[in-house]
Design a protein around this motif. Structure first.
Motif, PDB file in Angstrom:
ATOM      1  N   UNK A 166       2.752  -0.492  -1.439  1.00 53.51           N
ATOM      2  CA  UNK A 166       1.923  -0.888  -2.926  1.00 53.51           C
ATOM      3  C   UNK A 166       1.407   0.341  -3.532  1.00 53.51           C
ATOM      4  N   UNK A 167       0.522   1.263  -3.330  1.00 52.49           N
ATOM      5  CA  UNK A 167      -0.385   1.870  -4.209  1.00 52.49           C
ATOM      6  C   UNK A 167       0.064   3.153  -4.356  1.00 52.49           C
ATOM      7  N   UNK A 168       1.023   3.517  -3.617  1.00 51.43           N
ATOM      8  CA  UNK A 168       1.899   5.222  -3.697  1.00 51.43           C
ATOM      9  C   UNK A 168       2.726   4.976  -5.019  1.00 51.43           C
ATOM     10  N   UNK A 169       2.828   6.144  -5.654  1.00 49.13           N
ATOM     11  CA  UNK A 169       3.746   6.215  -5.940  1.00 49.13           C
ATOM     12  C   UNK A 169       5.761   6.021  -6.048  1.00 49.13           C
ATOM     13  N   UNK A 170       6.492   5.724  -6.615  1.00 45.40           N
ATOM     14  CA  UNK A 170       7.527   5.529  -5.933  1.00 45.40           C
ATOM     15  C   UNK A 170       8.908   5.825  -5.542  1.00 45.40           C
ATOM     16  N   UNK A 171       8.622   7.791  -5.780  1.00 41.42           N
ATOM     17  CA  UNK A 171       9.085   9.030  -5.813  1.00 41.42           C
ATOM     18  C   UNK A 171       8.666   9.200  -4.430  1.00 41.42           C
ATOM     19  N   UNK A 172       7.573   9.278  -4.141  1.00 35.71           N
ATOM     20  CA  UNK A 172       6.351  10.148  -3.421  1.00 35.71           C
ATOM     21  C   UNK A 172       6.443   9.434  -1.665  1.00 35.71           C
ATOM     22  N   UNK A 173       6.947   7.910  -2.286  1.00 36.07           N
ATOM     23  CA  UNK A 173       6.418   7.071  -1.663  1.00 36.07           C
ATOM     24  C   UNK A 173       6.929   6.569   0.045  1.00 36.07           C
ATOM     25  N   UNK A 194      -9.271   3.047   7.540  1.00 37.08           N
ATOM     26  CA  UNK A 194      -8.966   3.170   6.119  1.00 37.08           C
ATOM     27  C   UNK A 194      -8.345   2.253   5.155  1.00 37.08           C
ATOM     28  N   UNK A 195      -8.796   1.438   3.854  1.00 36.47           N
ATOM     29  CA  UNK A 195      -8.304   0.435   3.224  1.00 36.47           C
ATOM     30  C   UNK A 195      -7.702   0.946   3.317  1.00 36.47           C
ATOM     31  N   UNK A 196      -5.685   0.866   3.145  1.00 36.71           N
ATOM     32  CA  UNK A 196      -4.922   0.853   2.602  1.00 36.71           C
ATOM     33  C   UNK A 196      -5.247   1.188   0.553  1.00 36.71           C
ATOM     34  N   UNK A 197      -5.741   0.472   0.104  1.00 34.28           N
ATOM     35  CA  UNK A 197      -6.169   1.799  -1.306  1.00 34.28           C
ATOM     36  C   UNK A 197      -6.818   2.592  -1.560  1.00 34.28           C
TER      37      UNK A 197
END
Lengths: 347, 121
Positions: free
Chosen positions: A27-34, A73-76
């Motif tokens: 959810x917190x990663x940029x779309x192109x690298x997710x 670690x916390x996902x964020x």
């Protein structure tokens, strides 16, 4: 880099927490690298979990999986570590960027509303165009202040507090309670923030038209004619502006993450209905929207008027159809219309 | 004169700073042999260098972006994994870093040895 396929491969369901964890990081990663990052992270975490199973001699329990993910670690926080390093704002850059993305549309909305209100309530404080011209300054000031505050916070965190640990209060078991989120294909815009800004620009255009009728035309044609707005603009201006402002507010509310899919869909349908009514107010009286006082023969003017009116009628029909289709799509979604569970993904 | 004790955060932050550069060197050294993220972490841990996963995996990506590593998705044990190894540029940078590290270490050893003598006296 050889990268034949970067679709994330999720592990078998024995690791019940891993998939929701990866989704939470994503959810917190940029779309192109997710997908690429999640595929790699998933493979690494799964290998670690398998090793742990071997070490313990039994399949991992949910609690043991949770302990491993908590240690990871916390996902964020995890997602933020994949962001590029920056000079001014380092560890807090993710939160800073998130704040800007979330708050900017609201600041635009607030600045618009305030300046509109000031222009009408206190005309001596400056013309409407002058007041609306202040909106970019307000936005710039907001960005500058936010950046300065986060730069200060980042310095404090880096130099005095140490790394922020969200992990301490985080329970991976809660990932299991999160419901899968229905996707609103076609009902909600793919980029809601961009959509909101475009709507704000449209409202600005509308507000400007009575003062600068030439804005009804775009491009070189605008310079050739002497154009005047007809009374219908002045008569319908207030209700249309109010409808478009309501549309803006509804879309801003729809961006909130705590709505159910149906409620989000209904908010977008309501926003679309606002534009349908606004278009209807402009088109249905059948009056010309402007007059051309110089530069073209009467037949040409009639032709232009007809073309514009026809274009608006087509737009009205298309907007009505779109609103109906979205309403049908929204009503097909299962789940409560006003609940907070099963939040929507806007696509 | 009153002695002001540093807060634990100061020591932690300095330790982090000290470790940061060494971690990159260790990762580059280990990646002279091909590894994927998890086996690299295990290899480092077996040699006494524990590293958080959430630090190591993004670091690999960063080093790859800087051109020091190359990576390849490949299937192993019926599962696709991303394998990293040192690139040609990475080899050159690693050698430079290694020389710098050797110089620093020997200088530090001399400084620490002389300060130990002074402390004893």
């Amino acid at each position: 880099m050889n990268q034949p396929n970067t679709e994330p491969i999720y592990p078998p369901t024995t690791f019940a927490l891993l998939m929701p964890y990866l989704a939470a990081v994503g959810k917190h990663l940029p779309n192109h690298r997710k997908n690429d990052i999640l595929a790699e992270l998933g493979a690494n975490l799964q290998a670690a979990m398998e090793d742990r199973e071997e070490e313990l001699g039994h399949p991992l329990t949910l609690e043991e999986q949770a302990a491993m993910l908590r240690a990871h670690g916390h996902p964020f926080e995890v997602a933020m570590r994949y962001q590029p390093q920056r000079a001014l704002i380092g560890p807090l850059f993710g939160i800073y960027w998130y704040t800007l993305k979330r708050a900017t549309p609201l600041v635009i909305l607030f600045a618009f509303a305030t300046q509109l209100m000031l222009a009408f309530v206190s005309p001596e404080s400056g013309s409407l165009m002058y007041r609306l011209g202040l909106v970019p300054y307000v936005l710039f000031l907001f960005w500058a202040v936010t950046t300065a505050v986060f730069a200060g916070l980042d310095y404090g965190v880096t130099h005095y507090v140490g790394a922020m640990r969200l992990t301490a209060q985080w329970d991976p078991m809660k990932l299991l309670q999160e419901q899968p989120r229905p996707v609103l294909h076609g009902v909600a815009p793919k980029h809601p923030i961009v959509d909101l800004i475009a709507d704000a620009a449209a409202l600005l255009w509308l507000v400007a038209v009575p003062h600068f009728p030439v804005l009804l035309f775009f491009g070189p044609a605008a310079r050739l004619f002497h154009i005047e707005a007809t009374p219908i603009w002045h008569r319908m201006f207030a209700p249309i502006a109010a409808l478009l402002l309501t549309r803006l507010v509804l879309k801003a509310i729809a961006i909130g993450r705590r709505h159910s899919a149906r409620r989000t869909g209904l908010l977008y349908v309501a926003a679309d209905l606002c534009s349908v009514v606004a278009l209807a107010l402009l088109v249905l009286p059948g009056e010309a929207l402007f007059t051309i006082t110089a530069g073209v023969p009467a037949e040409t003017e009639t032709g232009i008027q007809f073309g514009i009116m026809m274009g608006l009628r087509v737009a009205l029909a298309a907007a009505s159809l779109a609103a109906t289709w979205k309403l049908w799509q929204t009503m097909r979604l299962s789940g409560p219309a006003d609940g907070v569970r099963g939040t929507a993904v806007c696509l | 004169m009153e002695t002001i004790l540093p807060t634990p955060e100061v020591a932690e932050s300095l330790t982090l700073e000290l470790r940061r550069g060494s971690l990159v060197l260790a990762v580059l050294a280990a990646l002279q042999q091909e590894h994927y993220g998890y086996t690299l972490r295990k290899a480092l841990a077996e040699r006494g260098l524990e590293m958080e996963e959430s630090t190591l995996y993004p670091l690999l990506r960063r080093l790859e972006t800087q051109g020091l590593l190359t990576s390849e998705w490949r299937e192993e044990d019926k599962r696709r994994k991303r394998f990293y190894r040192l690139s040609a540029t990475g080899v050159i940078v690693f050698e430079k870093l290694l020389a710098e590290y050797a110089g620093l270490t020997s200088a530090l050893e001399r400084i620490l040895a002389s300060s130990a003598v002074v402390t004893k006296e």
